[in-house]
Scaffold this motif. Structure first.
Motif, PDB file in Angstrom:
ATOM      1  N   HIS A  96       0.973  -1.258   0.099  1.00 44.71           N
ATOM      2  CA  HIS A  96       0.033  -0.050   0.047  1.00 44.71           C
ATOM      3  C   HIS A  96       0.896   1.188  -0.158  1.00 44.71           C
ATOM      4  N   GLN A  97       1.795   1.435   0.972  1.00 43.57           N
ATOM      5  CA  GLN A  97       2.975   2.506   1.028  1.00 43.57           C
ATOM      6  C   GLN A  97       3.605   2.478  -0.435  1.00 43.57           C
ATOM      7  N   LEU A  98       4.036   1.528  -0.917  1.00 42.43           N
ATOM      8  CA  LEU A  98       4.695   1.527  -2.316  1.00 42.43           C
ATOM      9  C   LEU A  98       3.986   2.099  -3.287  1.00 42.43           C
ATOM     10  N   ILE A  99       2.668   1.659  -3.263  1.00 37.86           N
ATOM     11  CA  ILE A  99       1.687   2.316  -4.214  1.00 37.86           C
ATOM     12  C   ILE A  99       1.659   3.720  -4.380  1.00 37.86           C
TER      13      ILE A  99
ATOM     14  N   LEU B 252       8.640  -5.430  -4.491  1.00 37.97           N
ATOM     15  CA  LEU B 252       8.379  -5.473  -3.195  1.00 37.97           C
ATOM     16  C   LEU B 252       9.164  -6.651  -2.509  1.00 37.97           C
ATOM     17  N   HIS B 253       8.637  -7.871  -3.186  1.00 37.37           N
ATOM     18  CA  HIS B 253       9.049  -9.232  -2.717  1.00 37.37           C
ATOM     19  C   HIS B 253      10.573  -9.402  -3.218  1.00 37.37           C
ATOM     20  N   THR B 254      11.056  -8.963  -4.183  1.00 37.84           N
ATOM     21  CA  THR B 254      12.526  -9.150  -4.667  1.00 37.84           C
ATOM     22  C   THR B 254      13.779  -8.410  -3.874  1.00 37.84           C
ATOM     23  N   ASP B 255      13.208  -7.150  -3.499  1.00 36.11           N
ATOM     24  CA  ASP B 255      14.178  -6.059  -3.085  1.00 36.11           C
ATOM     25  C   ASP B 255      13.731  -5.335  -1.948  1.00 36.11           C
ATOM     26  N   ILE B 256      12.801  -4.779  -2.044  1.00 38.10           N
ATOM     27  CA  ILE B 256      12.404  -3.749  -0.914  1.00 38.10           C
ATOM     28  C   ILE B 256      12.054  -4.406   0.312  1.00 38.10           C
ATOM     29  N   LEU B 257      11.476  -5.520   0.718  1.00 37.65           N
ATOM     30  CA  LEU B 257      11.295  -6.284   1.855  1.00 37.65           C
ATOM     31  C   LEU B 257      12.776  -6.382   2.316  1.00 37.65           C
ATOM     32  N   ASP B 258      13.646  -6.740   1.690  1.00 35.65           N
ATOM     33  CA  ASP B 258      15.027  -7.065   2.075  1.00 35.65           C
ATOM     34  C   ASP B 258      15.550  -5.783   2.732  1.00 35.65           C
ATOM     35  N   VAL B 259      15.420  -4.428   2.178  1.00 38.18           N
ATOM     36  CA  VAL B 259      15.695  -3.386   2.691  1.00 38.18           C
ATOM     37  C   VAL B 259      15.063  -2.819   3.891  1.00 38.18           C
ATOM     38  N   VAL B 260      13.621  -3.091   4.047  1.00 38.59           N
ATOM     39  CA  VAL B 260      12.867  -2.695   5.151  1.00 38.59           C
ATOM     40  C   VAL B 260      13.002  -3.796   6.221  1.00 38.59           C
ATOM     41  N   ALA B 261      13.281  -5.047   5.899  1.00 37.51           N
ATOM     42  CA  ALA B 261      13.345  -5.870   7.124  1.00 37.51           C
ATOM     43  C   ALA B 261      14.961  -6.068   7.719  1.00 37.51           C
TER      44      ALA B 261
ATOM     45  N   THR C 201       2.765   9.223  -5.613  1.00 34.56           N
ATOM     46  CA  THR C 201       3.337  10.595  -5.309  1.00 34.56           C
ATOM     47  C   THR C 201       4.577  11.002  -6.065  1.00 34.56           C
ATOM     48  N   TYR C 202       5.490  10.228  -6.007  1.00 31.31           N
ATOM     49  CA  TYR C 202       6.750  10.413  -6.788  1.00 31.31           C
ATOM     50  C   TYR C 202       6.631  10.734  -8.273  1.00 31.31           C
ATOM     51  N   SER C 203       6.000   9.933  -8.991  1.00 35.08           N
ATOM     52  CA  SER C 203       5.671   9.968 -10.355  1.00 35.08           C
ATOM     53  C   SER C 203       4.514  10.935 -10.547  1.00 35.08           C
TER      54      SER C 203
ATOM     55  N   ALA D 244      15.542   5.500  -1.228  1.00 39.14           N
ATOM     56  CA  ALA D 244      16.185   6.319  -0.172  1.00 39.14           C
ATOM     57  C   ALA D 244      15.355   6.458   0.917  1.00 39.14           C
ATOM     58  N   ASP D 245      13.983   6.456   0.733  1.00 36.13           N
ATOM     59  CA  ASP D 245      12.984   6.575   1.876  1.00 36.13           C
ATOM     60  C   ASP D 245      13.273   5.170   2.748  1.00 36.13           C
ATOM     61  N   ARG D 246      13.337   4.025   2.308  1.00 40.44           N
ATOM     62  CA  ARG D 246      13.192   2.820   3.058  1.00 40.44           C
ATOM     63  C   ARG D 246      14.844   2.435   3.739  1.00 40.44           C
ATOM     64  N   ALA D 247      15.820   2.903   2.999  1.00 38.56           N
ATOM     65  CA  ALA D 247      17.099   2.493   3.838  1.00 38.56           C
ATOM     66  C   ALA D 247      17.310   3.202   4.996  1.00 38.56           C
ATOM     67  N   THR D 248      17.922   2.625   5.773  1.00 35.60           N
ATOM     68  CA  THR D 248      18.419   3.154   7.264  1.00 35.60           C
ATOM     69  C   THR D 248      19.512   4.072   6.928  1.00 35.60           C
TER      70      THR D 248
END
Length: 195
Positions: A7-10, A36-45, A15-17, A98-102
């Motif tokens: 939901h947040q990714l969409i 989300l399932h290949t990259d973003i969850l790795d960054v968030v988790a 917004t950004y687009s 950039a939003d999701r990386a610590t």
């Protein structure tokens, strides 16, 4: 939509687009789910995630890869190039990660390339506390002779005032091994500052 990350990714993508709420096609939606399932969850988790920026020119790219390899020992480290390109606009792609990386780590050796735009964008308030710069210093040159234009030089002064600038020596005639060792030593100094 029960997945809060999706939901947040969409929402961020729209917004950004600068797209209207109903402008995502089925293909775009599927692409976002895949990212989300290949990259973003790795960054968030990850407890720590390191988004590494810099020039992708052949010589500099090898040092970016070294940086990712070294930081991977401490958390999930990645280049934008390593992620699934699910967005038509690279600036949206950049902002999503950039939003999701610590931590955002710029390995800056000069001001030529897209990383200059990235540095300017990262001066926004929400990125300041998590952005660090590993700046190549050219010991045989005066600071004003280094290959950084006024915008980059000023940005690095601001980062330095926050104690988030780390310099590594790399004269133009330095060997690849000398450059690598200097950078790795500086990465260790940066990591020590986080503990």
């Amino acid at each position: 939509m029960s997945n809060p990350h999706l939901h947040q990714l969409i929402e961020d993508t729209l917004t950004y687009s600068e797209k209207e709420e109903h402008e995502l096609s089925i293909e775009e939606y599927r692409s976002l789910r895949r990212s989300l399932h290949t990259d973003i969850l790795d960054v968030v988790a990850a407890e720590q995630s390191f988004f590494v920026l810099g020039s992708y020119n052949a010589e500099e790219r090898s040092r970016l890869d070294e940086t990712v390899d070294r930081l991977y020992n401490e958390g999930h480290a990645f280049l934008l190039d390593d992620t699934l390109d699910a967005w038509e606009n690279w600036t949206t792609h950049f902002k999503i990660y950039a939003d999701r990386a610590t931590h955002i780590v710029g390995v800056f050796e000069h001001a030529d390339g897209g990383h200059e735009w990235e540095a300017g964008y990262l001066d926004h308030q929400e990125y300041r506390t998590k952005t660090y710069i590993l700046k190549r210093r050219y010991p045989s040159l005066e600071a004003k002779e280094e290959p950084f234009d006024g915008m980059m030089a000023h940005y690095m002064i601001l980062v330095d005032h926050r104690n988030q600038l780390f310099e590594w020596d790399g004269d133009e005639d330095a060997s690849e091994n000398e450059l690598k060792q200097s950078l790795l030593n500086t990465i260790d100094e940066f990591l020590h500052s986080l503990s």
